[in-house]
Design a protein around this motif. Structure first.
Motif, PDB file in Angstrom:
ATOM      1  N   LEU A 173       0.919  -1.079  -0.151  1.00  0.00           N
ATOM      2  CA  LEU A 173      -0.081   0.071   0.061  1.00  0.00           C
ATOM      3  C   LEU A 173       0.809   1.363   0.074  1.00  0.00           C
ATOM      4  O   LEU A 173       0.523   2.337  -0.543  1.00  0.00           O
ATOM      5  N   ILE A 174       2.168   1.076   0.437  1.00  0.00           N
ATOM      6  CA  ILE A 174       2.835   2.303   0.510  1.00  0.00           C
ATOM      7  C   ILE A 174       3.639   2.596  -1.083  1.00  0.00           C
ATOM      8  O   ILE A 174       3.709   3.585  -1.459  1.00  0.00           O
ATOM      9  N   ASP A 175       3.823   1.308  -1.372  1.00  0.00           N
ATOM     10  CA  ASP A 175       4.423   1.579  -2.987  1.00  0.00           C
ATOM     11  C   ASP A 175       3.197   1.920  -3.704  1.00  0.00           C
ATOM     12  O   ASP A 175       3.852   2.597  -4.720  1.00  0.00           O
ATOM     13  N   LYS A 176       2.033   1.742  -3.615  1.00  0.00           N
ATOM     14  CA  LYS A 176       0.854   2.390  -4.350  1.00  0.00           C
ATOM     15  C   LYS A 176       0.698   3.542  -4.245  1.00  0.00           C
ATOM     16  O   LYS A 176       0.108   4.306  -5.011  1.00  0.00           O
ATOM     17  N   GLY A 177       1.031   4.073  -3.043  1.00  0.00           N
ATOM     18  CA  GLY A 177       1.022   5.485  -2.729  1.00  0.00           C
ATOM     19  C   GLY A 177      -0.316   5.912  -1.898  1.00  0.00           C
ATOM     20  O   GLY A 177      -0.664   7.106  -1.653  1.00  0.00           O
ATOM     21  N   ASP A 178      -1.011   4.772  -1.441  1.00  0.00           N
ATOM     22  CA  ASP A 178      -2.163   4.907  -0.522  1.00  0.00           C
ATOM     23  C   ASP A 178      -1.991   5.073   0.592  1.00  0.00           C
ATOM     24  O   ASP A 178      -2.717   6.106   1.449  1.00  0.00           O
ATOM     25  N   ILE A 179      -0.883   4.539   1.231  1.00  0.00           N
ATOM     26  CA  ILE A 179      -0.415   4.931   2.648  1.00  0.00           C
ATOM     27  C   ILE A 179       0.780   5.622   2.940  1.00  0.00           C
ATOM     28  O   ILE A 179       1.764   5.281   2.241  1.00  0.00           O
ATOM     29  N   ASN A 180       1.032   6.692   3.856  1.00  0.00           N
ATOM     30  CA  ASN A 180       1.989   7.515   3.979  1.00  0.00           C
ATOM     31  C   ASN A 180       2.423   7.017   5.332  1.00  0.00           C
ATOM     32  O   ASN A 180       1.533   7.471   6.389  1.00  0.00           O
ATOM     33  N   ILE A 181       3.508   6.768   5.747  1.00  0.00           N
ATOM     34  CA  ILE A 181       4.332   6.326   6.912  1.00  0.00           C
ATOM     35  C   ILE A 181       4.637   7.729   7.639  1.00  0.00           C
ATOM     36  O   ILE A 181       5.867   8.012   7.089  1.00  0.00           O
ATOM     37  N   VAL A 182       4.254   8.396   8.260  1.00  0.00           N
ATOM     38  CA  VAL A 182       4.584   9.768   8.860  1.00  0.00           C
ATOM     39  C   VAL A 182       5.372   9.668  10.060  1.00  0.00           C
ATOM     40  O   VAL A 182       6.193  10.441  10.261  1.00  0.00           O
ATOM     41  N   SER A 183       5.398   8.523  10.856  1.00  0.00           N
ATOM     42  CA  SER A 183       6.379   8.347  11.860  1.00  0.00           C
ATOM     43  C   SER A 183       6.561   6.720  11.925  1.00  0.00           C
ATOM     44  O   SER A 183       5.564   5.845  11.900  1.00  0.00           O
ATOM     45  N   ASN A 184       7.852   6.472  12.193  1.00  0.00           N
ATOM     46  CA  ASN A 184       8.091   4.972  12.343  1.00  0.00           C
ATOM     47  C   ASN A 184       9.381   4.799  13.410  1.00  0.00           C
ATOM     48  O   ASN A 184      10.468   4.999  13.183  1.00  0.00           O
ATOM     49  N   THR A 185       8.772   4.522  14.560  1.00  0.00           N
ATOM     50  CA  THR A 185       9.547   4.641  15.725  1.00  0.00           C
ATOM     51  C   THR A 185       9.611   3.560  16.641  1.00  0.00           C
ATOM     52  O   THR A 185       8.561   2.618  16.930  1.00  0.00           O
ATOM     53  N   PHE A 186      10.728   2.985  17.198  1.00  0.00           N
ATOM     54  CA  PHE A 186      10.820   1.937  18.308  1.00  0.00           C
ATOM     55  C   PHE A 186      11.397   2.599  19.469  1.00  0.00           C
ATOM     56  O   PHE A 186      12.065   3.364  19.586  1.00  0.00           O
ATOM     57  N   VAL A 187      10.364   2.325  20.406  1.00  0.00           N
ATOM     58  CA  VAL A 187      10.574   3.013  21.756  1.00  0.00           C
ATOM     59  C   VAL A 187      11.479   2.408  22.675  1.00  0.00           C
ATOM     60  O   VAL A 187      11.877   1.174  22.117  1.00  0.00           O
ATOM     61  N   LYS A 188      11.777   2.958  23.830  1.00  0.00           N
ATOM     62  CA  LYS A 188      12.725   2.434  24.746  1.00  0.00           C
ATOM     63  C   LYS A 188      12.122   1.250  25.722  1.00  0.00           C
ATOM     64  O   LYS A 188      12.847   0.308  26.219  1.00  0.00           O
ATOM     65  N   GLU A 189      10.951   1.562  26.165  1.00  0.00           N
ATOM     66  CA  GLU A 189      10.265   0.617  27.194  1.00  0.00           C
ATOM     67  C   GLU A 189       8.598   0.495  26.488  1.00  0.00           C
ATOM     68  O   GLU A 189       8.015   1.300  25.898  1.00  0.00           O
ATOM     69  N   TRP A 190       8.197  -0.630  27.086  1.00  0.00           N
ATOM     70  CA  TRP A 190       6.853  -0.958  26.980  1.00  0.00           C
ATOM     71  C   TRP A 190       5.877  -0.048  27.841  1.00  0.00           C
ATOM     72  O   TRP A 190       5.197  -0.492  28.488  1.00  0.00           O
ATOM     73  N   VAL A 191       6.021   1.094  27.687  1.00  0.00           N
ATOM     74  CA  VAL A 191       5.081   2.051  28.778  1.00  0.00           C
ATOM     75  C   VAL A 191       4.158   3.057  28.029  1.00  0.00           C
ATOM     76  O   VAL A 191       4.540   3.430  27.048  1.00  0.00           O
ATOM     77  N   PRO A 192       3.054   3.536  28.857  1.00  0.00           N
ATOM     78  CA  PRO A 192       2.255   4.507  27.944  1.00  0.00           C
ATOM     79  C   PRO A 192       2.899   5.823  27.605  1.00  0.00           C
ATOM     80  O   PRO A 192       2.404   6.393  26.798  1.00  0.00           O
ATOM     81  N   GLU A 193       3.923   6.239  28.597  1.00  0.00           N
ATOM     82  CA  GLU A 193       4.625   7.319  28.397  1.00  0.00           C
ATOM     83  C   GLU A 193       5.331   7.543  26.857  1.00  0.00           C
ATOM     84  O   GLU A 193       5.343   8.596  26.457  1.00  0.00           O
ATOM     85  N   GLU A 194       5.876   6.402  26.476  1.00  0.00           N
ATOM     86  CA  GLU A 194       6.373   6.387  25.220  1.00  0.00           C
ATOM     87  C   GLU A 194       5.602   6.557  24.000  1.00  0.00           C
ATOM     88  O   GLU A 194       5.767   7.222  23.234  1.00  0.00           O
ATOM     89  N   GLY A 195       4.336   5.916  24.313  1.00  0.00           N
ATOM     90  CA  GLY A 195       3.347   6.158  23.348  1.00  0.00           C
ATOM     91  C   GLY A 195       2.754   7.538  23.154  1.00  0.00           C
ATOM     92  O   GLY A 195       2.738   8.247  22.056  1.00  0.00           O
ATOM     93  N   TYR A 196       2.702   8.132  24.333  1.00  0.00           N
ATOM     94  CA  TYR A 196       2.350   9.507  24.514  1.00  0.00           C
ATOM     95  C   TYR A 196       3.363  10.408  23.764  1.00  0.00           C
ATOM     96  O   TYR A 196       2.889  11.288  23.039  1.00  0.00           O
ATOM     97  N   ASP A 197       4.512  10.452  24.067  1.00  0.00           N
ATOM     98  CA  ASP A 197       5.409  11.130  23.559  1.00  0.00           C
ATOM     99  C   ASP A 197       5.641  11.284  22.037  1.00  0.00           C
ATOM    100  O   ASP A 197       5.632  12.364  21.477  1.00  0.00           O
ATOM    101  N   VAL A 198       5.633   9.969  21.413  1.00  0.00           N
ATOM    102  CA  VAL A 198       5.570  10.136  20.109  1.00  0.00           C
ATOM    103  C   VAL A 198       4.375  10.664  19.297  1.00  0.00           C
ATOM    104  O   VAL A 198       4.692  11.541  18.273  1.00  0.00           O
ATOM    105  N   THR A 199       3.314  10.546  19.924  1.00  0.00           N
ATOM    106  CA  THR A 199       2.082  10.879  19.234  1.00  0.00           C
ATOM    107  C   THR A 199       1.992  12.443  19.668  1.00  0.00           C
ATOM    108  O   THR A 199       1.539  13.173  18.832  1.00  0.00           O
TER     109      THR A 199
END
Length: 331
Positions: A173-199
């Motif tokens: 879908l990315i190759d077709k141009g239908d979807i654009n990945i605006v952020s592709n992040t691996f966080v440091k820990e499995w915690v809500p704060e990390e998801g909050y900060d990225v968003t």
């Protein structure tokens, strides 16, 4: 002489009988129990081992790899029969496996693969498949637009597996141009704060979001909190996994689109059965041919399937199977 032989035979029988009744002692090394799913895993695993006549010594590292390594040394010195590890760090845990093997203690990796070592057995869900399930559901609901990917810590092999699953679905879908990945992040820990900060950063940069795929429900809940601050909760699709009670409630409220329910009971029970078998010197794989490559060897493995949970099937999945109580969800 005959009398002595009878006495000797009597004591030999007592010795052999007592040896047959020796209860296996399993060491369970855990990353954390802060997330509710891990407390459930622990309780189910301990219960099943107890049912099988064994006992479990549990150590929790609170997400500190060096603490987990020391806890492993302590368990090995205590003379456990088998070591079961939910690793904090897939590479550091390899050192634990190597140490255990020196004392001929078999090691089972639970839920998270341990990399580059002579691991005996691995039990988990098929995390590539789980990533595909998340991405498939979200792309069917939102086949075009801006996507943010919030991956877990790379020290956990599951994060990489989930990402591979996402990209198996998203890349065409990315190759077709239908979807654009605006952020592709691996966080440091499995915690809500990390998801909050990225968003939060994405929203502060005025980036329009149509969908967020998060590696677990903790990260998803943090993302939802950031969306809430911008009055966007329920307007952006959000996927998580683990079926945390908070995620189930978010789905009911319309703030989270899906989660993935892992069969924790099967996961824990299979791990308990395998670990007790290994403690008795038996092959835990029952001649299964399925293996997973950990960079060092093909590790015998059991991979279970996760299940999508959405607003329409909550009662038919997590509630009907007793994973969560209906009053907890619809209170």
């Amino acid at each position: 002489m005959k009398h002595i032989n009878v006495i000797f035979g009597f004591f030999l029988l007592i010795f052999l009988f007592s040896g047959c009744n020796t209860n296996p002692v399993i060491g369970l090394l855990m990353d954390t129990t802060e997330r509710e799913r891990w407390a459930k895993d622990r309780d189910l695993f301990v219960e099943k081992v107890n049912d099988l006549g064994g006992s479990v010594i549990v150590k929790v590292a609170d997400s500190d790899a060096s603490v987990q390594f020391q806890q492993a040394l302590d368990l090995i010195n205590e003379g456990i029969d088998v070591l079961v590890i939910i690793p904090v760090d897939k590479t550091v845990a390899a050192g634990i496996v190597k140490t255990a093997k020196k004392t001929r203690i078999p090691v089972l990796a639970y839920d998270r693969l341990i990399w580059d070592c002579d691991l005996d057995f691995y039990i988990s869900t098929d995390n590539i498949q789980i990533g595909e399930k998340q991405a498939n559901f979200i792309t069917k609901a939102q086949p075009e637009g801006n996507y943010a990917l919030i991956g877990g810590p790379t020290k956990d092999n599951n994060s990489i597996q989930l990402y591979l699953g996402w990209m198996n679905v998203l890349q065409p879908l990315i190759d077709k141009g239908d979807i654009n990945i605006v952020s592709n992040t691996f966080v440091k820990e499995w915690v809500p704060e990390e998801g909050y900060d990225v968003t939060k950063k994405l929203l502060q940069d005025s980036i329009k979001l149509d969908a967020i795929i998060a590696a677990n429900d903790a990260l998803a809940s943090g993302a939802i909190e950031a969306l809430h601050e911008h009055n966007l909760e329920g307007k952006v699709l959000v996927a998580g996994q683990d079926a945390d009670i908070n995620a189930i409630r978010n789905i009911v409220f319309g703030n989270q689109t899906i989660t993935i329910y892992k069969p924790l009971e099967s996961l824990a029970f299979n791990a308990a059965i395998a670990s007790v078998k290994m403690a008795k010197g038996k092959d835990p794989s029952d001649n299964m041919s399925f293996t997973v490559n950990n960079g060092h060897r093909l590790v015998p493995a059991i991979l279970l399937e996760g299940q999508v949970v959405n607003k329409q099937n909550i009662r038919m999945t997590v509630i009907s199977e007793g994973f969560v109580a209906e009053q907890e969800v619809f209170e």
